[in-house]
Design a protein around this motif. Structure first.
Motif, PDB file in Angstrom:
ATOM      1  N   ARG A  91       0.803  -1.003   0.029  1.00  0.00           N
ATOM      2  CA  ARG A  91       0.095   0.080   0.034  1.00  0.00           C
ATOM      3  C   ARG A  91       0.973   1.383  -0.071  1.00  0.00           C
ATOM      4  O   ARG A  91       0.461   2.275  -0.776  1.00  0.00           O
ATOM      5  CB  ARG A  91      -0.912  -0.020   1.301  1.00  0.00           C
TER       6      ARG A  91
ATOM      7  N   ILE B 161       0.596   4.004  -2.984  1.00  0.00           N
ATOM      8  CA  ILE B 161       0.268   5.226  -2.762  1.00  0.00           C
ATOM      9  C   ILE B 161       1.493   6.411  -3.329  1.00  0.00           C
ATOM     10  O   ILE B 161       1.169   7.091  -3.922  1.00  0.00           O
ATOM     11  CB  ILE B 161      -0.004   5.538  -1.266  1.00  0.00           C
TER      12      ILE B 161
ATOM     13  N   TYR C 284       1.951   6.429  -7.089  1.00  0.00           N
ATOM     14  CA  TYR C 284       0.539   6.944  -7.570  1.00  0.00           C
ATOM     15  C   TYR C 284       0.722   8.514  -7.625  1.00  0.00           C
ATOM     16  O   TYR C 284       0.356   9.024  -8.575  1.00  0.00           O
ATOM     17  CB  TYR C 284      -0.746   6.376  -6.881  1.00  0.00           C
ATOM     18  N   GLU C 285       0.851   8.965  -6.443  1.00  0.00           N
ATOM     19  CA  GLU C 285       1.228  10.455  -6.386  1.00  0.00           C
ATOM     20  C   GLU C 285       2.446  10.888  -7.435  1.00  0.00           C
ATOM     21  O   GLU C 285       2.019  11.878  -7.799  1.00  0.00           O
ATOM     22  CB  GLU C 285       1.364  10.810  -4.839  1.00  0.00           C
TER      23      GLU C 285
ATOM     24  N   MET D  31      -0.907  18.152  -1.502  1.00  0.00           N
ATOM     25  CA  MET D  31      -0.373  16.958  -0.861  1.00  0.00           C
ATOM     26  C   MET D  31       0.386  15.737  -1.442  1.00  0.00           C
ATOM     27  O   MET D  31       0.876  15.008  -0.882  1.00  0.00           O
ATOM     28  CB  MET D  31      -1.863  16.188  -0.553  1.00  0.00           C
TER      29      MET D  31
ATOM     30  N   ASN E 296       2.564  13.270   0.481  1.00  0.00           N
ATOM     31  CA  ASN E 296       2.341  11.909   0.702  1.00  0.00           C
ATOM     32  C   ASN E 296       3.115  11.038   0.360  1.00  0.00           C
ATOM     33  O   ASN E 296       3.485   9.942   0.794  1.00  0.00           O
ATOM     34  CB  ASN E 296       1.023  11.720  -0.157  1.00  0.00           C
TER      35      ASN E 296
ATOM     36  N   ASN F 255       4.876   8.001   2.592  1.00  0.00           N
ATOM     37  CA  ASN F 255       4.857   6.560   2.460  1.00  0.00           C
ATOM     38  C   ASN F 255       6.072   6.070   1.974  1.00  0.00           C
ATOM     39  O   ASN F 255       6.247   4.714   1.796  1.00  0.00           O
ATOM     40  CB  ASN F 255       3.566   6.272   1.432  1.00  0.00           C
TER      41      ASN F 255
ATOM     42  N   ASP G 146      -6.290  13.293  -0.324  1.00  0.00           N
ATOM     43  CA  ASP G 146      -6.656  13.163   0.965  1.00  0.00           C
ATOM     44  C   ASP G 146      -7.164  12.004   1.331  1.00  0.00           C
ATOM     45  O   ASP G 146      -6.980  11.193   2.346  1.00  0.00           O
ATOM     46  CB  ASP G 146      -7.799  14.231   1.481  1.00  0.00           C
ATOM     47  N   VAL G 147      -7.820  11.136   0.375  1.00  0.00           N
ATOM     48  CA  VAL G 147      -8.199   9.621   0.595  1.00  0.00           C
ATOM     49  C   VAL G 147      -6.763   8.733   0.823  1.00  0.00           C
ATOM     50  O   VAL G 147      -6.831   8.176   1.617  1.00  0.00           O
ATOM     51  CB  VAL G 147      -8.891   9.027  -0.706  1.00  0.00           C
ATOM     52  N   LEU G 148      -5.693   9.274  -0.148  1.00  0.00           N
ATOM     53  CA  LEU G 148      -4.322   8.337   0.018  1.00  0.00           C
ATOM     54  C   LEU G 148      -3.913   8.960   1.298  1.00  0.00           C
ATOM     55  O   LEU G 148      -3.121   7.952   1.834  1.00  0.00           O
ATOM     56  CB  LEU G 148      -3.550   8.809  -1.174  1.00  0.00           C
TER      57      LEU G 148
ATOM     58  N   GLY H  64      -6.945   7.987   4.401  1.00  0.00           N
ATOM     59  CA  GLY H  64      -8.133   6.847   4.473  1.00  0.00           C
ATOM     60  C   GLY H  64      -7.334   5.695   4.847  1.00  0.00           C
ATOM     61  O   GLY H  64      -6.242   5.131   4.510  1.00  0.00           O
TER      62      GLY H  64
END
Lengths: 146, 120
Positions: free
Chosen positions: A45, A49, A52-53, A114, A118, A122, B36-38, B41
């Protein structure tokens, strides 16, 4: 950093800038490959994530990118080398809420500043280098055992 | 709560994935902002959103979202349902505003699907 001999899987993908219809397909492909190998769900995950970002950043801001995905027994490394406008101030871009996105991008649910935060959250290690007018390289490392 | 009970409470229709109606849902994440979901969540949540494009499903897949429910009478754009089927993510659609959809889910006993506390 692991030596070349430790690499158990190495794949390369291309991402095209402004190709919103396919945005995210590299990340979901990488996620499927990690699932098949059998990494823990939380590790998968985090890689998915962060990738993907980073992939969305390429689609939104760059012309094109090469994504190199490397797996060793100890870590997963995803490197996105793009050709595009680059980032003038990386420190500012890393700040939550900082964004240069257009309304069109915001309407798609992205561009709220973000993305890089983000990715950092991660990753176990993140390196961002950039040259304005040339492109940006983002190297994401996630440890295989948290 | 089972996904089919979620659908009944939200007065939602299954757009796809009705065969997964027995899926257990324990928490909800509500946002139109995919980053925000990433970021916040937790895995296995129900995502309530007004964003109906392909990225809503791509984000759901990446973030391990269990199911997606579109609010405010919005219906998924072309390609969205097809992708959801490929990814095995059930899709619902309801006419409620986000506020009321969240209220009904909370009243029904579902928890906030946020990993904020864990990450701090």
């Amino acid at each position: 950093m692991s030596g070349e001999r430790d690499i158990v899987l190495r794949e390369q993908f291309s991402v095209a800038g402004r190709d919103f219809g396919r945005a995210g397909t590299v990340s979901t492909t990488i996620k499927s490959m990690l699932k098949q190998i059998g990494f823990p769900p939380d590790v998968i995950r985090r890689v998915a994530i962060a990738t993907y970002e980073a992939e969305m950043n390429v689609v939104v801001y760059a012309d094109r990118a090469t994504v190199t995905f490397e797996v060793t027994p100890a870590e997963i490394v995803v490197t996105l080398e793009d050709q595009g406008r680059g980032i003038a101030d990386i420190e500012e871009a890393m700040r939550e809420g900082f964004s240069t996105a257009t309304d069109e991008i915001r309407e798609m649910g992205f561009g709220a500043g973000m993305g890089l935060p983000n990715i950092k959250k991660n990753s176990d290690d993140l390196k961002v280098t950039s040259e304005v007018g040339v492109g940006t390289t983002v190297r994401i490392k996630v440890l295989a055992h948290q | 709560m089972k996904l089919r009970e979620v659908a009944a409470i939200l007065e939602a229709a299954f757009i796809s994935g009705e065969e997964q109606g027995d899926m257990e849902i324990v928490s909800v994440c509500a946002s139109d902002l995919m980053s925000d979901v990433l970021a916040f969540g937790a895995p296995r949540v129900l995502l309530l959103t007004g964003l109906t494009n392909v990225q809503s499903i791509m984000t759901a897949d990446v973030a391990d979202v269990a199911a997606v429910a579109y609010v405010r009478g919005k219906r998924p754009e072309n390609g969205t349902v097809e992708l959801a089927k490929q990814k095995g993510i059930p899709v619902l659609a309801c006419d409620l505003a986000m506020f009321e959809a969240c209220g009904r889910m909370f009243e029904g006993g579902l928890l906030p699907g946020s990993s904020v506390e864990e990450s701090q």
